[in-house]
Scaffold this active site. Structure first.
Site, PDB file in Angstrom:
ATOM      1  N   CYS A 128      39.566  25.506 -20.267  1.00 20.51           N
ATOM      2  CA  CYS A 128      38.957  25.373 -18.809  1.00 20.51           C
ATOM      3  C   CYS A 128      39.577  26.452 -18.042  1.00 20.51           C
ATOM      4  O   CYS A 128      38.775  27.226 -17.488  1.00 20.51           O
ATOM      5  CB  CYS A 128      39.442  23.795 -18.179  1.00 20.51           C
TER       6      CYS A 128
ATOM      7  N   LYS B 168      40.085   7.001 -22.152  1.00 23.73           N
ATOM      8  CA  LYS B 168      38.717   7.213 -23.109  1.00 23.73           C
ATOM      9  C   LYS B 168      39.086   8.457 -23.633  1.00 23.73           C
ATOM     10  O   LYS B 168      38.643   9.535 -23.016  1.00 23.73           O
ATOM     11  CB  LYS B 168      37.429   6.982 -22.429  1.00 23.73           C
TER      12      LYS B 168
END
Length: 475
Positions: A302, A192
């Site tokens: 991140c 996804k």
């Protein structure tokens, strides 16, 4: 019917027309999603329409993955053949490198060269690395007694759902998606991609078909986290979920996994990474790497080194050079949501007493551009540090532990400081460099498990111990 994305690129770095289907990719075909098509907006402009999947489409993807395992994949496709297919996919990606990079630059807003070298090339290297593992997964014979033969098998964990973030889609699609293709007996799964950046993942599905992968081996369901992501996390026939994204979303995924079928979970989450600059560092290199670490992909990373600790002896000169280097950075945030979030953080910093040294405002009048921003006098109260013990305490004073960096010419100081910092990746005199053979993941609330390298294989297999009676008698 699914939409067709068509775009004419005419830039100094890439020229060419791209056209492909933007439907869901299930069982080797592009199909319309059960939800409504949604507009993909990049820097405040609609660039295409993308199919929206729902939980019904997740069910179909799981059905296709399970069927592929029983028929054309699994035991019917030995490891060496899977390796050949992976290498063929990597070669096709190499042929389309500029196209994929241009798509990523359009979809994400990052610079073309950054998308090319940082995302697409890294993804290709990753696929080639793991292609070499396809026929090398093995168990062990364990010495017990002469009357018993005991050995272990590493068996595929089952259907895997992979939820990919928006900051580096091509790279992360390959980092997370490659493992289901390589293991003995072959895991089956689907991806996804983020609703914000689905185009490169969809385009790669066309290359998967061209490479000759059997239908259903890889499925891609585009859509939103609260529908498709939620369905993956709670699906009773998905046995593992791999997620990269925010800590808040990671908590929800872990909760849903526990409440459904106790599926295996690996999480690569957020960070607030410290970058420590000692007095004896190569100042010019420290400035260059700190700029890269803090503002790579407009800071949307991140591992961003967003907390910079500079020792008092070089503080003023470092700040001067760092400020000069950062003022020229330009690039949009991924969405209005992200733009508003960052501006709220800037406002919060001001209210909490931090001092803006430079930036802190919108850049221009269009899109989602923000000036590169440097805060001084941020909490903890000390803006500089005096010794190693002091800076290690401050650096570790966070719930995150994804990455950290140390800049010094003293090898002993570099290694001892690196060992004291609580982070999954540690760089000395550099920042955010790695490779497909090196594990990646975080401590504390920055995640669970490791991706990349041989360490990652353990997250995608179940270890079975087999005991064979060679002569034991039951009395």
């Amino acid at each position: 019917m699914p939409s067709i994305f068509t775009h004419e690129f005419n830039t100094p770095v890439y020229k060419g027309k791209v056209s492909f289907n933007t439907g869901l990719f299930i069982n080797g075909q592009f199909v319309d999603g059960s939800g409504r098509n949604y507009h993909r907006v990049s820097n405040d402009k609609v660039i295409t329409s993308v199919s929206e999947g729902t939980s019904k489409d997740v069910d179909l993807a799981v059905d296709a993955a399970e069927k592929a395992f029983e028929t054309t994949w699994g035991l019917n496709c030995p490891g060496n053949k899977r390796g050949l297919l992976l290498n063929k996919l990597a070669s096709l990606m190499e042929e389309h490198t500029d196209e994929l990079a241009a798509l990523e630059a359009l979809d994400n807003g990052k610079a073309f060269n950054l998308a090319r070298s940082g995302d697409v090339t890294t993804a290709i290297d990753c696929i080639r690395y793991f292609a070499g593992w396809t026929d090398k997964i093995s168990g062990r014979v364990i010495e017990t007694t002469e009357e018993r033969f005991t050995y272990t098998r590493h068996e595929p964990i089952g259907v895997v759902g992979q939820i990919i973030p928006w900051n580096s889609p091509p790279q992360l699609s390959c980092l997370l998606g490659r493992l289901h293709l390589l293991l003995r007996q072959a895991i089956r799964s689907f991806l996804k991609p983020s609703e914000f950046t689905p185009l490169t993942a969809i385009r790669m599905c066309h290359l998967v078909n061209e490479a000759g992968f059997p239908p259903g081996v890889l499925n891609v369901v585009t859509g939103y986290g609260n529908t498709v992501g939620s369905a993956i996390s709670s699906h009773m026939r998905i046995h593992k979920v791999a997620f990269t994204g925010s800590t808040l979303a990671g908590r929800k995924i872990m909760e849903a996994a526990a409440k459904s079928n106790l599926k295996n979970v690996t999480l690569e989450l957020g960070g607030k990474s410290p970058n420590i600059i000692f007095n004896d560092a190569d100042l010019e290199q420290a400035v260059n790497w700190a700029r890269f670490g803090a503002f790579y992909n407009q800071g949307q990373s991140c591992v961003a080194g967003s907390r910079i600790f500079v020792q008092e002896g070089i503080y003023d000169e470092f700040l001067k050079r760092f400020t000069e280097k950062t003022r020229s950075i330009k690039g949009p945030q991924i969405s209005k949501i992200q733009y508003d979030r960052i501006m709220n953080y800037i406002d919060s910093g001001k209210k909490d007493g931090a001092k803006i040294h430079t930036g802190g405002e919108r850049h221009g009048n269009e899109g989602y551009f923000i000036q590169p921003t440097i805060f001084l006098d941020a909490k903890p109260d000390m803006r500089i540090f005096k010794d190693e013990e002091d800076v290690v305490r401050q650096a570790n004073d966070t719930v995150y532990g994804l990455a950290a960096a140390v800049f010094t010419k003293d090898v002993t100081r570099a290694i001892t400081t690196a060992h004291k910092l609580k982070a999954g990746s540690l760089w000395v005199n550099c920042y955010s460099v790695s490779g497909p053979n090196v594990p990646f993941g975080g401590f504390k609330q920055s995640g669970i498990g490791r991706e990349m390298g041989e360490y990652a294989l353990n997250n995608y297999t179940e270890v079975k111990a087999v005991h064979v009676n060679l002569g034991m008698k039951m009395m």
